[in-house]
Motif scaffolding. Structure first.
Motif, short mmCIF file in Angstrom:
data_model
loop_
_atom_site.label_atom_id
_atom_site.label_comp_id
_atom_site.label_asym_id
_atom_site.label_seq_id
_atom_site.Cartn_x
_atom_site.Cartn_y
_atom_site.Cartn_z
N ALA A 117 10.82 10.95 -5.41
CA ALA A 117 10.42 12.36 -5.21
C ALA A 117 11.37 13.09 -4.25
O ALA A 117 11.86 14.19 -4.56
CB ALA A 117 8.98 12.43 -4.71
N SER A 118 11.64 12.48 -3.08
CA SER A 118 12.47 13.19 -2.10
C SER A 118 13.92 13.27 -2.55
O SER A 118 14.64 14.21 -2.20
CB SER A 118 12.35 12.55 -0.72
OG SER A 118 12.86 11.24 -0.74
N LEU A 119 14.35 12.30 -3.34
CA LEU A 119 15.70 12.35 -3.91
C LEU A 119 15.85 13.56 -4.84
O LEU A 119 16.80 14.33 -4.73
CB LEU A 119 16.00 11.06 -4.69
CG LEU A 119 17.24 11.08 -5.57
CD1 LEU A 119 18.51 11.20 -4.74
CD2 LEU A 119 17.31 9.85 -6.46
N VAL A 120 14.89 13.70 -5.74
CA VAL A 120 14.96 14.79 -6.73
C VAL A 120 14.92 16.14 -6.01
O VAL A 120 15.71 17.04 -6.30
CB VAL A 120 13.83 14.65 -7.76
CG1 VAL A 120 13.75 15.87 -8.66
CG2 VAL A 120 14.02 13.38 -8.60
N SER A 143 10.52 3.70 0.68
CA SER A 143 11.21 4.61 -0.23
C SER A 143 11.99 5.66 0.55
O SER A 143 13.13 5.99 0.19
CB SER A 143 10.19 5.29 -1.16
OG SER A 143 9.57 4.34 -1.99
N GLU A 144 11.39 6.19 1.62
CA GLU A 144 12.08 7.21 2.42
C GLU A 144 13.36 6.67 3.01
O GLU A 144 14.39 7.35 3.05
CB GLU A 144 11.17 7.75 3.52
CG GLU A 144 10.01 8.64 3.02
CD GLU A 144 10.49 9.84 2.21
OE1 GLU A 144 11.50 10.46 2.58
OE2 GLU A 144 9.85 10.15 1.19
N LEU A 186 20.48 -0.79 -3.87
CA LEU A 186 20.15 -0.29 -2.54
C LEU A 186 18.70 -0.64 -2.22
O LEU A 186 17.80 -0.30 -2.99
CB LEU A 186 20.37 1.23 -2.49
CG LEU A 186 20.16 1.94 -1.18
CD1 LEU A 186 21.05 1.38 -0.07
CD2 LEU A 186 20.41 3.44 -1.35
N THR A 187 18.50 -1.35 -1.10
CA THR A 187 17.15 -1.70 -0.66
C THR A 187 16.91 -1.06 0.71
O THR A 187 17.80 -0.42 1.27
CB THR A 187 16.95 -3.23 -0.53
OG1 THR A 187 17.57 -3.69 0.68
CG2 THR A 187 17.52 -3.98 -1.73
N GLU A 188 15.72 -1.28 1.28
CA GLU A 188 15.42 -0.76 2.62
C GLU A 188 16.24 -1.47 3.69
O GLU A 188 16.32 -1.01 4.82
CB GLU A 188 13.92 -0.83 2.90
CG GLU A 188 13.32 -2.22 3.09
CD GLU A 188 12.97 -2.92 1.79
OE1 GLU A 188 13.54 -2.58 0.72
OE2 GLU A 188 12.11 -3.85 1.83
N LYS A 189 16.90 -2.60 3.33
CA LYS A 189 17.67 -3.37 4.31
C LYS A 189 19.16 -3.24 4.14
O LYS A 189 19.91 -3.38 5.10
CB LYS A 189 17.30 -4.86 4.22
CG LYS A 189 15.85 -5.15 4.54
CD LYS A 189 15.72 -6.24 5.59
CE LYS A 189 14.34 -6.19 6.24
NZ LYS A 189 13.30 -6.70 5.32
N ASP A 244 0.85 -1.20 0.00
CA ASP A 244 0.00 0.00 0.00
C ASP A 244 0.89 1.25 0.00
O ASP A 244 2.11 1.16 0.10
CB ASP A 244 -1.01 -0.02 1.17
CG ASP A 244 -0.33 -0.06 2.53
OD1 ASP A 244 0.81 0.44 2.65
OD2 ASP A 244 -0.92 -0.61 3.47
N ARG A 245 0.23 2.41 -0.13
CA ARG A 245 0.96 3.68 -0.22
C ARG A 245 1.90 3.91 0.95
O ARG A 245 3.02 4.38 0.81
CB ARG A 245 -0.03 4.84 -0.32
CG ARG A 245 -0.35 5.30 -1.73
CD ARG A 245 0.85 5.95 -2.43
NE ARG A 245 1.27 5.15 -3.58
CZ ARG A 245 2.39 5.36 -4.29
NH1 ARG A 245 3.22 6.33 -3.99
NH2 ARG A 245 2.70 4.57 -5.30
N GLN A 246 1.41 3.55 2.18
CA GLN A 246 2.23 3.77 3.37
C GLN A 246 3.52 2.96 3.32
O GLN A 246 4.58 3.45 3.67
CB GLN A 246 1.45 3.38 4.65
CG GLN A 246 0.45 4.42 5.11
CD GLN A 246 -0.88 4.35 4.33
OE1 GLN A 246 -1.02 3.61 3.34
NE2 GLN A 246 -1.85 5.13 4.77
#
Ligand SMILES: Nc1nc2c(c(=O)[nH]1)N(C=O)[C@@H](CNc1ccc(C(=O)N[C@@H](CCC(=O)O)C(=O)O)cc1)CN2
Ligand SMILES: Nc1ncnc2c1ncn2[C@@H]1O[C@H](COP(=O)(O)OP(=O)(O)OP(=O)(O)O)[C@@H](O)[C@H]1O
Length: 190
Positions: free
Chosen positions: A58-61, A26-27, A181-184, A18-20
């Motif tokens: 988005a936050s990267l850009v 992603s963050e 690069l992953t979240e882990k 889901d979006r969350q």
């Protein structure tokens, strides 16, 4: 298992988030990316603009623009199956929907692939050797060989997009990435 089926299964797992979940993972991924020396040293980057539950850039850009880096994003030519890095000066103001429903700059300001220091690569599935499976267009397979030798390639992916071994599915044109690069974790390939 064949390539199409594997692609379908990974895409189904990615779509199920889901979006969350997409936002939270992603963050984390972008926060780690911006801590890397390969990012901090890069003056000119190319970042994909995410669609369909890809790791959000988005936050990267936004950060890269704020830090004064030059940010380019892919502009797709469907006929040629090619991509051009195009300068993005304002995010998201300068973007409109382009091919495949992916955002693109409304005015194309091309840079040569040789100018790029860092390329942030999307994908469907990866293995730890850096093998990559995309949507089957071959866009990055055609693009990555045009980078200069010193350029760095890093794919952003959720852990669920990593599979044991993609090499049985790889062909002569397939281009591996240098980092995933992953979240882990950060994987340095080969
Ligand atoms: N965010 C993002 N931008 C990107 C890519 C990407 O993977 N992610 N690409 C990375 O290469 C290129 C676009 N590649 C694409 C290739 C095929 C389809 C697509 O919709 N394919 C159909 C099935 C095949 C077809 O119709 O020919 C589908 O999936 O439904 C979408 C994007 C350039 N920009
Ligand atoms: N440099 C190239 N020249 C000609 N054909 C190519 C080249 N690179 C890839 N192709 C062809 O394009 C198609 C790409 O298929 P493949 O499944 O490898 O794409 P992909 O890596 O999943 O997609 P993408 O890079 O768009 O995310 C294949 O048919 C391949 O033979």
């Amino acid at each position: 298992m064949d390539k199409q089926l594997l692609r379908k299964q990974i895409l189904a797992a990615r779509s199920a988030m889901d979006r969350q979940q997409v936002t939270a993972k992603s963050e984390r991924i972008i926060a780690r990316l911006t801590e890397l020396k390969i990012y901090q040293d890069a003056e000119i980057i190319m970042a994909y603009l995410d669609f369909r539950n890809e790791v959000s850039t988005a936050s990267l850009v936004k950060q890269a623009l704020k830090q004064g880096k030059r940010v380019t994003v892919p502009v797709v030519n469907r006929q040629e199956r090619s991509m051009t890095p195009s300068l993005l000066e304002r995010y998201p103001e300068d973007l409109i929907e382009g091919a495949y429903g992916i955002l693109e700059p409304c005015q194309v300001k091309p840079l040569a692939p040789e100018e790029l220091d860092l390329v942030v690569v999307p994908g469907v599935a990866f293995d730890e050797r850096g093998n990559r499976m995309g949507y089957g267009g071959g866009y990055y397979d055609r693009f990555l060989p045009r980078l200069r030798a010193g350029a760095v390639t890093i794919a952003l992916a959720y852990e669920l997009q990593l599979v044991a071994d993609l090499s049985p599915f790889m062909g002569p044109y397939d281009q591996p990435v240098q980092y995933i690069l992953t979240e882990k974790r950060l994987i340095k390939c080969k």
